[in-house]
Design a protein around this motif. Sequence first.
Motif, short mmCIF file in Angstrom:
data_model
loop_
_atom_site.label_atom_id
_atom_site.label_comp_id
_atom_site.label_asym_id
_atom_site.label_seq_id
_atom_site.Cartn_x
_atom_site.Cartn_y
_atom_site.Cartn_z
N ASN A 176 2.59 4.63 0.26
CA ASN A 176 2.23 5.90 0.88
C ASN A 176 3.52 6.49 1.45
OD1 ASN A 176 1.35 8.05 2.46
ND2 ASN A 176 -0.50 6.99 3.14
N GLN A 197 3.66 0.21 4.87
CA GLN A 197 3.24 0.17 3.47
C GLN A 197 3.12 -1.27 2.96
OE1 GLN A 197 5.08 3.26 0.79
NE2 GLN A 197 6.32 3.71 2.60
N LEU A 252 4.28 7.12 5.17
CA LEU A 252 4.37 6.02 6.13
C LEU A 252 5.72 5.33 6.08
CD1 LEU A 252 0.88 4.35 5.54
CD2 LEU A 252 1.49 6.01 7.32
N LYS A 306 3.69 2.87 -8.74
CA LYS A 306 3.94 4.22 -8.21
C LYS A 306 5.38 4.36 -7.72
CE LYS A 306 -0.84 5.26 -6.92
NZ LYS A 306 -1.75 5.69 -5.83
N ASN A 311 0.85 -1.19 0.00
CA ASN A 311 0.00 0.00 0.00
C ASN A 311 0.89 1.24 0.00
OD1 ASN A 311 -2.49 -1.66 0.55
ND2 ASN A 311 -1.39 -2.05 2.46
#
Length: 254
Positions: free
Chosen positions: A91, A99, A94, A131, A89
């Motif tokens: 980010n 993540q 974080l 990303k 995930n």
Amino acid sequence: MFEIKKIIGGLLMPLPLFAIFAFIMLLMAFKGRKSALVLSSLSLAALLTLSMPFFAHQIIKNNEPASLTFNALKHPKIDKIVVLGCDINPNAALSANNQLGNCALSRLVEGVKLAKQYPKAQLIVSGGGYKNVTNSGLMFKTAISLGINKNRISQNPHAMDTAAEAKLLAPKLVDFKVALVTSVLHMARAKSLFNAQGIDVIPAATDYHNFAATPLYKQFIPNAEALRVVTQYAHEVLGNGWINMRRWINPEAL
């Protein structure tokens, strides 16, 4: 090709598959077709059933054998510890461990545990991402924060699925004692793909589930976790089917 495969595979998972089917049947029902109402009802009933811990347990109980866990007593020496990628995930706000999804964290914890049991073994963290964030990169940072020397860790950031992981890592694993860390439901497929590359791996399965331990009054109440695990199982069934089809067409494919 990779994106198309993932889109089709994703749509064939229980939640989108039954939801789409039910939606189509409901649209047909508005046109006066009673059979559509029956089929849509059956589709929603199936979705709710698969979300119940009791039925989730029946589906996975024979596919999570304890024999796939790692037994250090049987393996006095390990040269390489390969941790396969899972969910992330991204980010930037974080830390690396926050993540990593639960599946990825479960695998990495097992890999770090083995790295501490075998201080001379190399820890290989694998998995691409999106990303500009990779699974292997997040695992690398998290493993360091858990006390593993960065010089012992190697990354495999370009693999987007298990077949690619096996193919890219195989040249580095030849003639070594290799422990393969992945989720127990994924282990059979992962081991098959590494074996196809000529690498005999030692299973170190993690990410087990036991819905039978759920209190009886919750056994028949649908919940998201049960559906997630059934979806994970369905993903493996579909993945194995894809591999078998590829191998039937071309035995050298995977």
